[in-house]
Design a protein around this motif. Structure first.
Motif, PDB file in Angstrom:
ATOM      1  N   GLY A  12       0.623  -1.246  -0.146  1.00 12.15           N
ATOM      2  CA  GLY A  12       0.066   0.166  -0.035  1.00 12.15           C
ATOM      3  C   GLY A  12       0.834   1.252  -0.081  1.00 12.15           C
ATOM      4  N   LEU A  13       0.478   2.299   0.310  1.00 14.60           N
ATOM      5  CA  LEU A  13       1.173   3.528   0.330  1.00 14.60           C
ATOM      6  C   LEU A  13       2.191   3.700   1.224  1.00 14.60           C
ATOM      7  CD1 LEU A  13      -1.685   6.420  -0.071  1.00 14.60           C
ATOM      8  CD2 LEU A  13       0.118   5.666  -1.819  1.00 14.60           C
ATOM      9  N   ILE A  31       9.231  -6.783  -1.861  1.00 14.45           N
ATOM     10  CA  ILE A  31       7.871  -6.312  -1.293  1.00 14.45           C
ATOM     11  C   ILE A  31       6.789  -7.191  -1.768  1.00 14.45           C
ATOM     12  CG2 ILE A  31       7.413  -4.600  -3.259  1.00 14.45           C
ATOM     13  CD1 ILE A  31       6.038  -2.735  -0.936  1.00 14.45           C
ATOM     14  N   LEU A  32       6.180  -7.786  -0.738  1.00 18.34           N
ATOM     15  CA  LEU A  32       5.207  -8.859  -0.708  1.00 18.34           C
ATOM     16  C   LEU A  32       3.817  -8.213  -0.527  1.00 18.34           C
ATOM     17  CD1 LEU A  32       6.988 -11.553   1.356  1.00 18.34           C
ATOM     18  CD2 LEU A  32       7.104 -11.270  -1.089  1.00 18.34           C
ATOM     19  N   THR A  83       9.555   8.656 -13.069  1.00 17.16           N
ATOM     20  CA  THR A  83       8.344   7.849 -13.695  1.00 17.16           C
ATOM     21  C   THR A  83       7.663   8.942 -14.631  1.00 17.16           C
ATOM     22  OG1 THR A  83       6.896   8.677 -11.973  1.00 17.16           O
ATOM     23  CG2 THR A  83       7.991   6.779 -11.319  1.00 17.16           C
ATOM     24  N   GLY A  84       7.790   9.951 -14.778  1.00 17.11           N
ATOM     25  CA  GLY A  84       7.004  10.885 -15.466  1.00 17.11           C
ATOM     26  C   GLY A  84       5.508  11.171 -14.983  1.00 17.11           C
ATOM     27  N   LEU A 164       4.609   5.690  -7.081  1.00 21.71           N
ATOM     28  CA  LEU A 164       5.483   4.803  -6.249  1.00 21.71           C
ATOM     29  C   LEU A 164       5.620   3.448  -6.680  1.00 21.71           C
ATOM     30  CD1 LEU A 164       3.961   5.855  -2.592  1.00 21.71           C
ATOM     31  CD2 LEU A 164       6.317   6.320  -3.516  1.00 21.71           C
ATOM     32  N   HIS A 165       4.636   2.851  -7.288  1.00 19.90           N
ATOM     33  CA  HIS A 165       4.924   1.192  -7.833  1.00 19.90           C
ATOM     34  C   HIS A 165       5.813   1.555  -9.062  1.00 19.90           C
ATOM     35  CE1 HIS A 165       2.350  -1.559  -5.667  1.00 19.90           C
ATOM     36  NE2 HIS A 165       2.215  -0.496  -4.856  1.00 19.90           N
ATOM     37  N   ARG A 166       5.466   2.713  -9.946  1.00 16.88           N
ATOM     38  CA  ARG A 166       6.678   2.463 -10.959  1.00 16.88           C
ATOM     39  C   ARG A 166       7.921   2.800 -10.632  1.00 16.88           C
ATOM     40  NH1 ARG A 166       3.578   5.988 -15.609  1.00 16.88           N
ATOM     41  NH2 ARG A 166       1.986   4.216 -16.284  1.00 16.88           N
ATOM     42  N   ALA A 167       8.037   3.786  -9.661  1.00 20.60           N
ATOM     43  CA  ALA A 167       9.452   4.090  -9.126  1.00 20.60           C
ATOM     44  C   ALA A 167      10.166   2.953  -8.340  1.00 20.60           C
ATOM     45  CB  ALA A 167       9.219   5.278  -8.049  1.00 20.60           C
ATOM     46  N   MET A 168       9.447   2.203  -7.656  1.00 17.29           N
ATOM     47  CA  MET A 168       9.914   0.829  -6.875  1.00 17.29           C
ATOM     48  C   MET A 168      10.544   0.314  -7.955  1.00 17.29           C
ATOM     49  SD  MET A 168       7.567  -0.508  -4.018  1.00 17.29           S
ATOM     50  CE  MET A 168       6.041  -0.967  -4.846  1.00 17.29           C
TER      51      MET A 168
END
Ligand SMILES: Cc1cc2nc3c(=O)[nH]c(=O)nc-3n(C[C@H](O)[C@H](O)[C@H](O)COP(=O)(O)OP(=O)(O)OC[C@H]3O[C@@H](n4cnc5c(N)ncnc54)[C@H](O)[C@@H]3O)c2cc1C
Length: 378
Positions: A12-13, A31-32, A83-84, A164-168
């Motif tokens: 999550g966030l 990350i799970l 990420t743009g 955040l997900h793209r950056a991860m």
């Protein structure tokens, strides 16, 4: 067995901000996540990056919220650069609308106490209906006033989640969905997370699984007394811009839709919507902004907040199993910058920041609680 430096449980966030922050410190992070169908406050929130009023009874929380708001531009621009995705951060200030004179007086009393505790950077103004109308011409005539604070703002929380997900991913964080952690054991200096998708081992484990932390934390000997609190929200069709500041009840998003919120309900794990509560939210919003009276509502939902007994975050490393951390809070949007930029270095090995000393789980051993109030909502 998959191995890494750190396993973060929950995408999550909170978990995503930490995983991204940790990966920027050259940690190999896994990350799970349980999956898309689970309880997720991160997809149902109001998008405020909010400071005013937070920390009643514990001014460390006011300082912590202010620090995150101050770090937010750094987070937003780092995410966009990587990420743009523009998360639509706006920090022009926010309005806490009062519904009665008593309501206004109690907000002012709380803010004065907080300003006394925090000092100069804690800034707000009290507006009567006339002054409020100059700032927001569409305000309703029966709203007695508001407090305005330049410390507040808002973002698009779904874009934040995406960024955040793209950056991860960009940073090489290994994300495993449908990998609910069922058990955590400590073996040979490693934490081993057992999931249906296999075993994941690391020297450190960070529990950021929202409401599921309550049970998971027992595996690493941390007390995580979090409980659900339901919030219902409505969203309207897109409107031309009429509201330049987020408020505690209504905000116009970067896309033109208007988000109306929200309720505070103690209904356990029930995340359904109810007509009477949605009706109240809509009526209150129309009282605040009569322009909304003929606006179409396009969607409504409910989501569960993750509340500790006093409403403040819990940041705890296990004393009997060092290397295991619990990170949970009810304002994961506001605090995302702190989580990525201040907590991640602590978890990676830096000294525990002075700013989070008040947020240990141990405080609940002394049964020091305060009732959940309106200012805890976001
Ligand atoms: C109505 C409402 C309005 C809000 N408004 C605001 C606001 O304006 N501003 C603000 O700052 N905050 C707001 N919040 C709070 C904010 O949304 C939350 O603090 C934040 O989303 C919490 O994120 P989280 O990652 O801790 O939890 P979640 O989003 O619940 O994520 C937990 C994750 O853990 C995963 N998980 C669960 N169990 C396991 C397991 N066993 N193994 C692996 N993964 C697991 C789940 O799949 C999920 O993805 C609001 C919340 C609500 C409900």
């Amino acid at each position: 067995m998959h191995t890494s430096d750190i396993v973060v449980v929950g995408a999550g966030l909170v978990g995503s901000a930490l995983a991204w922050g940790l990966s920027r410190l050259d940690q190999k992070v896994t990350i799970l996540d349980e999956g898309d169908q689970t309880l997720r406050a991160s997809r149902g929130n109001f998008g405020l990056v909010w400071v005013q009023g937070k920390g009643a009874g514990l001014s460390d929380y006011a300082r912590w919220s202010l620090r995150s708001a101050t770090q937010w531009p750094e987070l937003a621009s780092a995410l966009t650069a990587q990420t743009g995705v523009d998360v639509a951060l706006q920090q022009k200030g926010g309005l806490s609308l009062a519904l009665s004179e008593d309501d206004l007086q109690s907000k002012v009393k709380n803010l004065e106490w907080l300003r006394g505790e925090v000092g100069a950077p804690y800034d707000f103004e009290v507006l009567d209906n006339k002054a409020l109308k100059e700032l927001v011409p569409s305000i309703g005539p029966t709203i007695p006033g508001a407090t305005y604070s330049p410390m507040d703002g808002h973002v698009n929380p779904l874009k934040l989640f995406l960024a955040l997900h793209r950056a991860m991913h960009h940073q090489g964080v290994s994300l495993h969905s449908n990998a609910a952690v069922e058990r955590i054991e400590r073996k040979g200096g490693l934490f081993i997370c057992h999931t249906a998708a296999g075993k994941f081992a690391a020297k450190k484990v960070v529990l950021a699984a929202g409401l599921a932390n309550k049970k998971l934390a027992q595996h690493v000997d941390i007390h995580a007394p979090v409980e659900p609190n339901r919030g219902q929200v409505l969203i309207t069709e897109r409107l031309p811009t009429f509201l330049n500041f987020p408020t505690n009840y209504v905000r116009q998003t970067d896309e033109g839709t208007v988000q109306l919120g929200d309720s505070l309900e103690d209904v356990g794990y029930n995340d359904g919507t109810t007509t009477p509560v949605l009706q109240n939210i809509a009526q209150r919003a129309v009282r605040c902004f009569p322009i909304l009276a003929n606006t179409r509502v396009v969607r409504s939902w409910a989501a569960l907040r993750i509340m500790s007994p006093d409403g403040f975050p819990i940041y705890q490393e296990s004393s009997s199993m060092p290397g295991a951390f619990l990170v949970t809070c009810h304002s994961g949007v506001t605090l995302a910058a702190n989580h990525a930029l201040t907590l991640a270095p602590w978890i990676a090995g830096d000294q525990k920041p002075e700013a989070i000393q008040a947020f240990t789980a141990n405080r609940f051993n002394a049964a020091r609680t305060s009732p959940l109030g309106e200012e805890h909502a976001h």
